[in-house]
Scaffold this motif. Structure first.
Motif, PDB file in Angstrom:
ATOM      1  N   VAL A 129      -1.739  20.382  -5.928  1.00  0.00           N
ATOM      2  CA  VAL A 129      -2.924  19.543  -6.110  1.00  0.00           C
ATOM      3  C   VAL A 129      -2.843  18.757  -7.413  1.00  0.00           C
ATOM      4  O   VAL A 129      -3.233  17.582  -7.472  1.00  0.00           O
ATOM      5  N   ALA A 130      -2.340  19.372  -8.479  1.00  0.00           N
ATOM      6  CA  ALA A 130      -2.217  18.665  -9.760  1.00  0.00           C
ATOM      7  C   ALA A 130      -1.252  17.494  -9.640  1.00  0.00           C
ATOM      8  O   ALA A 130      -1.500  16.397 -10.163  1.00  0.00           O
ATOM      9  N   ALA A 131      -0.143  17.718  -8.932  1.00  0.00           N
ATOM     10  CA  ALA A 131       0.820  16.631  -8.726  1.00  0.00           C
ATOM     11  C   ALA A 131       0.206  15.518  -7.894  1.00  0.00           C
ATOM     12  O   ALA A 131       0.438  14.326  -8.152  1.00  0.00           O
ATOM     13  N   LEU A 132      -0.587  15.887  -6.886  1.00  0.00           N
ATOM     14  CA  LEU A 132      -1.269  14.886  -6.066  1.00  0.00           C
ATOM     15  C   LEU A 132      -2.163  14.008  -6.917  1.00  0.00           C
ATOM     16  O   LEU A 132      -2.165  12.774  -6.784  1.00  0.00           O
ATOM     17  N   ASP A 133      -2.921  14.625  -7.797  1.00  0.00           N
ATOM     18  CA  ASP A 133      -3.825  13.889  -8.683  1.00  0.00           C
ATOM     19  C   ASP A 133      -3.054  12.862  -9.506  1.00  0.00           C
ATOM     20  O   ASP A 133      -3.483  11.711  -9.670  1.00  0.00           O
TER      21      ASP A 133
ATOM     22  N   PRO B  58       4.834  16.875  -3.903  1.00  0.00           N
ATOM     23  CA  PRO B  58       5.647  18.098  -3.933  1.00  0.00           C
ATOM     24  C   PRO B  58       4.819  19.351  -3.636  1.00  0.00           C
ATOM     25  O   PRO B  58       3.588  19.317  -3.642  1.00  0.00           O
ATOM     26  N   SER B  59       5.515  20.432  -3.386  1.00  0.00           N
ATOM     27  CA  SER B  59       4.877  21.730  -3.181  1.00  0.00           C
ATOM     28  C   SER B  59       4.782  22.464  -4.510  1.00  0.00           C
ATOM     29  O   SER B  59       5.581  22.239  -5.423  1.00  0.00           O
ATOM     30  N   ASP B  60       3.808  23.367  -4.597  1.00  0.00           N
ATOM     31  CA  ASP B  60       3.717  24.217  -5.780  1.00  0.00           C
ATOM     32  C   ASP B  60       4.549  25.476  -5.561  1.00  0.00           C
ATOM     33  O   ASP B  60       5.323  25.573  -4.608  1.00  0.00           O
ATOM     34  N   GLU B  61       4.399  26.469  -6.428  1.00  0.00           N
ATOM     35  CA  GLU B  61       5.228  27.665  -6.344  1.00  0.00           C
ATOM     36  C   GLU B  61       4.971  28.492  -5.092  1.00  0.00           C
ATOM     37  O   GLU B  61       5.771  29.362  -4.716  1.00  0.00           O
ATOM     38  N   PHE B  62       3.847  28.215  -4.400  1.00  0.00           N
ATOM     39  CA  PHE B  62       3.524  28.936  -3.168  1.00  0.00           C
ATOM     40  C   PHE B  62       3.996  28.195  -1.913  1.00  0.00           C
ATOM     41  O   PHE B  62       3.861  28.703  -0.808  1.00  0.00           O
TER      42      PHE B  62
ATOM     43  N   ASP C 166       0.837  -1.200   0.000  1.00  0.00           N
ATOM     44  CA  ASP C 166       0.000   0.000   0.000  1.00  0.00           C
ATOM     45  C   ASP C 166       0.871   1.248   0.000  1.00  0.00           C
ATOM     46  O   ASP C 166       2.040   1.216   0.398  1.00  0.00           O
ATOM     47  N   ARG C 167       0.273   2.359  -0.427  1.00  0.00           N
ATOM     48  CA  ARG C 167       0.989   3.630  -0.459  1.00  0.00           C
ATOM     49  C   ARG C 167       0.169   4.701   0.253  1.00  0.00           C
ATOM     50  O   ARG C 167      -1.061   4.753   0.107  1.00  0.00           O
ATOM     51  N   VAL C 168       0.858   5.519   1.041  1.00  0.00           N
ATOM     52  CA  VAL C 168       0.241   6.622   1.785  1.00  0.00           C
ATOM     53  C   VAL C 168       0.882   7.917   1.316  1.00  0.00           C
ATOM     54  O   VAL C 168       2.106   8.030   1.275  1.00  0.00           O
ATOM     55  N   ILE C 169       0.065   8.891   0.965  1.00  0.00           N
ATOM     56  CA  ILE C 169       0.580  10.175   0.491  1.00  0.00           C
ATOM     57  C   ILE C 169       0.465  11.223   1.589  1.00  0.00           C
ATOM     58  O   ILE C 169      -0.586  11.363   2.222  1.00  0.00           O
ATOM     59  N   THR C 170       1.561  11.956   1.797  1.00  0.00           N
ATOM     60  CA  THR C 170       1.551  13.088   2.710  1.00  0.00           C
ATOM     61  C   THR C 170       2.403  14.188   2.109  1.00  0.00           C
ATOM     62  O   THR C 170       2.820  14.118   0.950  1.00  0.00           O
ATOM     63  N   HIS C 171       2.699  15.234   2.910  1.00  0.00           N
ATOM     64  CA  HIS C 171       3.401  16.416   2.403  1.00  0.00           C
ATOM     65  C   HIS C 171       4.483  16.819   3.398  1.00  0.00           C
ATOM     66  O   HIS C 171       4.420  16.444   4.582  1.00  0.00           O
ATOM     67  N   GLY C 172       5.449  17.583   2.962  1.00  0.00           N
ATOM     68  CA  GLY C 172       6.536  18.010   3.814  1.00  0.00           C
ATOM     69  C   GLY C 172       6.112  18.882   4.974  1.00  0.00           C
ATOM     70  O   GLY C 172       6.881  19.070   5.924  1.00  0.00           O
TER      71      GLY C 172
END
Length: 389
Positions: free
Chosen positions: A140-144, A131-135, A100-106
């Motif tokens: 969100v697009a990368a998450l998708d 990853p983070s976006d420019e802000f 399984d894979r779990v997605i999170t953020h920095g």
């Protein structure tokens, strides 16, 4: 609009000590303090059991008040002793397995990420960092694009403890629903300063605390679990409140989110937290959100004008948590010197935000958060203090 004069009458000691550390521990309104003391007084006079019996109406109101606050159903709400344990009760109950894979953020909270690492070691699932976006917020697009057939969970912190960033929780919810992935949101720093609506966000589980922006007692927390996912979570431990012993070798979970509770709990704290939610709802969370965001931006703008000061808040949208550094003085020393001027702040530091601060080359930052009871004059006083240190 918020009647600041009335709010300040309900806030003890704010005239002598300037509090800018609400992300860590906020001042308690008088109605909350009175509710807490009332239950403790009964415990002193008649004992814990009788005190709890007398408080039954307020205990039950905890569920209806939180349901109204979050736009949930009362049976989707649980009282838990703190935000981390609330998050744990949801996460550790998931049926994750090798592959399984779990997605999170920095920006994920340190305790949450440690739990991910522990369970990954135990169960064999993989952790993916979106990853983070420019802000600097979640892309969100990368998450998708990252979600695949083995992705079972998206675990995100709404507002990180180490800055003013507000992650796009509702946009993440749309992605989670699109792919049918469970969505766990840590709202510890957002509930109480932002109008949080679980239906609009689309999260399956949400955890939070009482002691931060809700201005409730320490040692209190809450958990929301959607009825649609309730039976897919196996609480990591149970007792005679959360389950019924139906036979010598059988049991059943109680209905609703109370299966995530313990029989032994801080009754006075629960009643106090209920009063804190009532207080926040009476002010109006939309009003609170607007005032907090405006005050925080005023503070950021003023700090930016000070020579040697850098403001470090990320995100396209920002909240009441304001982080900064000043050349030549460590954030911990800044906090100490401000304390001598009766100004309370806190510090965000490694290793508690390793995945966020390390890539930015930051060891620590002063965290000077505002709440609705702060005033423009207090911001000016704070800025002058930072300027002269």
């Amino acid at each position: 609009m918020i009647d600041i004069e009335k709010v300040r009458l309900d806030t003890s000691s704010c005239e002598t000590v300037l509090h800018f550390n609400n992300a860590g521990s906020s001042l308690m309104p008088k109605p909350v303090f009175d509710a807490l003391q009332s239950v403790l007084g009964d415990e002193n006079a008649v004992g814990g059991y009788e005190a709890e019996r007398r408080a039954q109406a307020q205990i039950q109101a905890f569920y209806t008040e939180f349901a109204a606050l979050l736009n949930a159903n009362p049976d989707e709400i649980a009282f838990v002793e703190n935000a981390t344990r609330a998050w744990d009760m949801a996460f550790y109950g998931l049926h994750l397995k090798p592959g399984d894979r779990v997605i999170t953020h920095g920006s994920e909270y340190a305790s949450n990420y440690l739990a991910l690492l522990q369970q990954s070691r135990r169960l064999g699932f993989e952790i993916d960092l979106v990853p983070s976006d420019e802000f600097g917020q979640i892309d969100v697009a990368a998450l998708d694009n990252m979600i695949g057939p083995n992705t079972k969970l998206i675990a995100i912190t709404h507002v990180p403890t180490q800055g003013g960033l507000v992650n796009p929780a509702a946009e993440i919810g749309k992605i989670a629903r699109k792919h049918g992935v469970i969505y766990l949101l840590d709202a510890c720093q957002s509930v109480g300063q932002i109008d949080v609506n679980v239906a609009e966000i689309g999260c399956d589980m949400l955890s939070g605390t009482g002691r931060k922006f809700l201005r409730g007692p320490r040692g209190t927390g809450f958990l929301y679990v959607s009825k649609d996912i309730m039976d897919r979570i196996d609480p990591p431990f149970i007792d005679l409140l959360s389950a019924t012993w139906t036979g010598a070798n059988s049991f059943e979970f109680v209905k609703g989110a109370k299966r995530f509770e313990n029989w032994e709990s801080f009754v006075a704290g629960r009643v106090g937290l209920m009063e804190a939610v009532k207080y926040a709802r009476a002010l109006g969370l939309a009003n609170v959100e607007t005032r907090v965001a405006n005050l925080a931006q005023e503070l950021r703008d003023a700090l930016t004008e000070i020579k040697g000061v850098s403001v470090h808040d990320l995100g396209q949208r920002k909240c009441g948590i304001v982080t900064f550094t000043k050349d030549g003085i460590e954030p911990a020393a800044m906090a100490d010197q401000l304390r001598t001027k009766s100004i309370n702040v806190s510090v965000s530091a490694m290793p508690y935000a390793r995945l966020d601060l390390e890539p930015r080359g930051l060891e620590s930052m002063t965290r000077a958060s505002v709440h609705y009871f702060n005033t423009e004059d207090e911001i000016a006083r704070f800025v002058m203090a930072v300027k002269t240190i």
